[in-house]
Design an enzyme around this catalytic site. Structure first.
Site, PDB file in Angstrom:
ATOM      1  N   HIS A  83      71.546  47.853 -33.666  1.00 42.13           N
ATOM      2  CA  HIS A  83      71.278  48.900 -32.668  1.00 42.13           C
ATOM      3  C   HIS A  83      71.032  48.221 -31.319  1.00 42.13           C
ATOM      4  O   HIS A  83      70.446  47.134 -31.264  1.00 42.13           O
ATOM      5  CB  HIS A  83      70.051  49.721 -33.090  1.00 42.13           C
ATOM      6  CG  HIS A  83      69.821  50.903 -32.191  1.00 42.13           C
ATOM      7  ND1 HIS A  83      69.214  50.769 -30.974  1.00 42.13           N
ATOM      8  CD2 HIS A  83      70.156  52.205 -32.330  1.00 42.13           C
ATOM      9  CE1 HIS A  83      69.179  51.973 -30.390  1.00 42.13           C
ATOM     10  NE2 HIS A  83      69.730  52.859 -31.200  1.00 42.13           N
ATOM     11  N   GLU A 147      77.837  53.621 -29.619  1.00 37.88           N
ATOM     12  CA  GLU A 147      76.698  54.066 -28.820  1.00 37.88           C
ATOM     13  C   GLU A 147      76.678  53.303 -27.495  1.00 37.88           C
ATOM     14  O   GLU A 147      76.125  52.194 -27.431  1.00 37.88           O
ATOM     15  CB  GLU A 147      75.388  53.775 -29.557  1.00 37.88           C
ATOM     16  CG  GLU A 147      75.205  54.512 -30.852  1.00 37.88           C
ATOM     17  CD  GLU A 147      73.728  54.643 -31.195  1.00 37.88           C
ATOM     18  OE1 GLU A 147      73.232  55.777 -31.235  1.00 37.88           O
ATOM     19  OE2 GLU A 147      73.058  53.619 -31.383  1.00 37.88           O
TER      20      GLU A 147
END
Ligand code: PGA
Length: 223
Positions: A83, A147
């Site tokens: 992430h 993302e």
């Protein structure tokens, strides 16, 4: 039904998870990515769960780390890998992330590799190169979440065409469908879910609000 992955980050507690269960509609494909201490509780009330991170080591003298076999023990089905907050604050490298992917797979947990460019890379046109670099550690059995770093937690969302360009690029080069994450809300979920080769959403901020999650689940069921 497309996947709806709810990333609570370092937020939540037992009460919030129980309230969530009482207030949020049931739908296949919903996965709760709660902090490690809550994973067992979330799965005990019948949620599919995901971890936000895993140790790059099997087990042993690595104080503070949580291993893939432990996550498996807690019935975790998915685990985020790389992430952008972990890449930024914990300097995670491709080499380390690749080890995490292998350890997760050997414990039957599906890795969710998060990739995305910065605003500078978007502006100077190097974003596809950046994604290619991050995809060097891709292997079969891995889910990918696109993302863009500049979109996470900012309220800035790429246009429909910008997301479509990336999902097409990833589909052509790696034969995959991808999740999209970055400022997803009930206002933009419908449009993003309609994009070709988008297999679901990875939601941060909005995933903490029941009303928002219910609206997004409604859009998903209508999609
Ligand atoms: P956001 O976070 O929805 O708050 O932008 C997404 C994520 O970090 O996965």
């Amino acid at each position: 039904m497309k996947k709806i992955f709810l990333n609570w980050k370092q937020n939540g507690d037992f009460t919030k998870i129980a309230n969530f269960k009482n207030n949020v509609n049931k739908q296949d494909g919903v996965v709760l990515f709660v902090p490690h201490p809550y994973l067992t509780f979330a799965s005990s009330i019948k949620y599919d769960t995901g971890s936000q991170n895993v140790s790059a080591f099997l087990n042993g003298a690595f104080t503070g780390e949580v291993g893939a076999s432990m996550l498996k023990n807690c019935k975790v089905k998915y685990c985020l890998v790389g992430h952008s907050e972990r890449r930024k604050f914990f300097n995670e490298t491709n080499q380390e992330l690749s080890s995490k992917i292998k350890i997760l797979k050997s414990n039957s947990i599906i890795p969710v590799l998060c990739i995305g460019e910065t605003l500078l890379e978007r502006k100077n046109g190097t974003f596809l190169n950046k994604l290619k670099k991050q995809m060097e550690i891709y292997e079969s059995g891995v889910l990918v979440a696109y993302e863009p770093v500049w979109s996470i937690g900012t309220g800035l969302v790429p246009t429909h065409d910008e997301i479509a360009e990336i999902s097409k690029f990833l589909n052509i080069n790696y034969s995959i469908q991808v999740l999209y994450g970055g400022s997803v809300s009930s206002k933009n979920a419908k449009s993003i879910l309609s994009i070709k080769n988008i297999s679901g959403l990875l939601i941060g901020g909005a995933s903490l609000k029941y009303e928002e999650v219910n609206k997004i689940l409604d859009e998903n069921s209508r999609n």
